[in-house]
Scaffold this active site. Sequence first.
Site, PDB file in Angstrom:
ATOM      1  N   ASN A   9       0.865  -1.175   0.000  1.00 17.67           N
ATOM      2  CA  ASN A   9       0.000   0.000   0.000  1.00 17.67           C
ATOM      3  C   ASN A   9       0.903   1.227   0.000  1.00 17.67           C
ATOM      4  OD1 ASN A   9      -1.785   2.048   0.587  1.00 17.67           O
ATOM      5  ND2 ASN A   9      -2.340   1.287   2.635  1.00 17.67           N
ATOM      6  N   TRP A  10       0.993   1.872  -1.155  1.00 20.78           N
ATOM      7  CA  TRP A  10       1.937   2.988  -1.289  1.00 20.78           C
ATOM      8  C   TRP A  10       1.399   4.274  -0.668  1.00 20.78           C
ATOM      9  CZ3 TRP A  10       4.049   2.406  -7.041  1.00 20.78           C
ATOM     10  CH2 TRP A  10       4.684   1.162  -7.149  1.00 20.78           C
ATOM     11  N   LYS A  11       0.148   4.269  -0.265  1.00 27.26           N
ATOM     12  CA  LYS A  11      -0.470   5.437   0.380  1.00 27.26           C
ATOM     13  C   LYS A  11      -0.245   6.699  -0.473  1.00 27.26           C
ATOM     14  CE  LYS A  11      -0.198   3.124   4.798  1.00 27.26           C
ATOM     15  NZ  LYS A  11      -0.077   3.225   6.261  1.00 27.26           N
ATOM     16  N   HIS A  94      -9.386   0.799   5.176  1.00 29.17           N
ATOM     17  CA  HIS A  94      -8.097   0.974   5.855  1.00 29.17           C
ATOM     18  C   HIS A  94      -8.295   1.875   7.079  1.00 29.17           C
ATOM     19  CE1 HIS A  94      -4.022   2.285   6.669  1.00 29.17           C
ATOM     20  NE2 HIS A  94      -3.630   1.192   6.035  1.00 29.17           N
ATOM     21  N   GLU A  96      -6.732   4.288   8.169  1.00 30.03           N
ATOM     22  CA  GLU A  96      -6.606   5.728   7.900  1.00 30.03           C
ATOM     23  C   GLU A  96      -7.895   6.279   7.310  1.00 30.03           C
ATOM     24  OE1 GLU A  96      -2.950   5.346   5.704  1.00 30.03           O
ATOM     25  OE2 GLU A  96      -1.963   4.768   7.571  1.00 30.03           O
ATOM     26  N   GLU A 166      -5.107  -5.322  10.770  1.00 29.15           N
ATOM     27  CA  GLU A 166      -4.087  -4.305  10.991  1.00 29.15           C
ATOM     28  C   GLU A 166      -4.372  -3.584  12.300  1.00 29.15           C
ATOM     29  OE1 GLU A 166      -2.215  -3.033   7.003  1.00 29.15           O
ATOM     30  OE2 GLU A 166      -4.001  -1.831   7.273  1.00 29.15           O
ATOM     31  N   GLY A 172       2.638   2.018  10.860  1.00 25.39           N
ATOM     32  CA  GLY A 172       3.571   3.131  10.700  1.00 25.39           C
ATOM     33  C   GLY A 172       4.305   3.510  11.965  1.00 25.39           C
ATOM     34  N   SER A 212       3.666  -2.399  10.345  1.00 25.10           N
ATOM     35  CA  SER A 212       5.120  -2.447  10.499  1.00 25.10           C
ATOM     36  C   SER A 212       5.719  -3.796  10.097  1.00 25.10           C
ATOM     37  CB  SER A 212       5.530  -2.063  11.924  1.00 25.10           C
ATOM     38  OG  SER A 212       5.095  -0.738  12.214  1.00 25.10           O
ATOM     39  N   GLY A 233       2.843  -1.185   4.344  1.00 24.57           N
ATOM     40  CA  GLY A 233       2.832   0.244   4.033  1.00 24.57           C
ATOM     41  C   GLY A 233       4.245   0.734   3.785  1.00 24.57           C
ATOM     42  N   GLY A 234       4.862   1.296   4.809  1.00 21.25           N
ATOM     43  CA  GLY A 234       6.187   1.925   4.689  1.00 21.25           C
ATOM     44  C   GLY A 234       7.219   1.095   3.929  1.00 21.25           C
TER      45      GLY A 234
HETATM   46  P1  PGA Z   1       2.963   0.083   7.766  1.00 24.89           P
HETATM   47  O1  PGA Z   1       1.475   0.290   7.167  1.00 24.89           O
HETATM   48  O2  PGA Z   1       3.515  -1.162   7.121  1.00 24.89           O
HETATM   49  O3  PGA Z   1       3.693   1.341   7.351  1.00 24.89           O
HETATM   50  O4  PGA Z   1       2.814  -0.062   9.234  1.00 24.89           O
HETATM   51  C1  PGA Z   1       0.619  -0.797   6.992  1.00 24.89           C
HETATM   52  C2  PGA Z   1      -0.675  -0.320   6.393  1.00 24.89           C
HETATM   53  O5  PGA Z   1      -1.117   0.783   6.714  1.00 24.89           O
HETATM   54  O6  PGA Z   1      -1.291  -1.033   5.577  1.00 24.89           O
END
Ligand code: PGA
Length: 249
Positions: A9-11, A94, A96, A166, A172, A212, A233-234
């Site tokens: 997930n490149w956000k 998600h 977020e 998650e 993050g 993470s 994500g990251g």
């Molecule tokens: P993260 O994000 O790997 O940066 O913790 C995961 C996600 O939001 O899907």
Amino acid sequence: MRSYYIAGNWKMHKTVAESVTLAQELVEQLKTCKHKVMIAPAFTALSAVAQAIRGSSIVLGAQNMGPEAQGAHTGEISPLMLKDLGVQAVILGHSERRHSYLETDELINRKVLLALEYGLQPILCVGETLAEREAGNLEAVVGSQVRDGLKGVALSSLGSVTIAYEPVWAIGTGKTATPEDADAVHAYIRQVLAGLYNQKAADSMIIQYGGSVKPDNVSQLMAKPNIDGALVGGASLKVDSFSPIALFV
Ligand code: PGA
């Protein structure tokens, strides 16, 4: 038998050119990857990334989708538009979206149903906040997110759905749930699915872990019986960190 599914997930990161570069690097690095891999760039880069991964086994995903097929919905993206670009999967609910943009279970459920109607594979994200976990509400929160998110999803469509667990406090932050803790929640989600559908359907469901995930913790997480993949994500933003995750065995 379940198979591993690793999604990136490149956000809200990367220009079109940067997205294409990363996609091309991943195509090269993941030629021998045995697992299903999906990347979800920003909407603006979907078209270019679709070209970059053409002919590879990497699946193109979107990070979100509107709850309608078309109409007067300023700023929204419809499943028809995503399909038009070659998108096959879509991340929905998600944390977020839930927490920063106040998406409700009801809205997320509408999106899940619409995605399925248009032949997109939804990844339904669920997870508790730290406060909910500490108050002993983990199962109540995650259970209702699964039940409400899947309301009206027929058993025959369930195979197209992936669930991503998650924990919000692990996204993050560098804090990962221990493999044991994550596995226990995944087992609980499977129990909820067995209640909603049946044991066979629950046993077939791919449940990703997210929060993470890094090259150095992926193997321990994936070794757990109920963890079937990762939503990253990251660490999905660089070929040097995403490739080893996708190639973990
Ligand atoms: P993260 O994000 O790997 O940066 O913790 C995961 C996600 O939001 O899907």
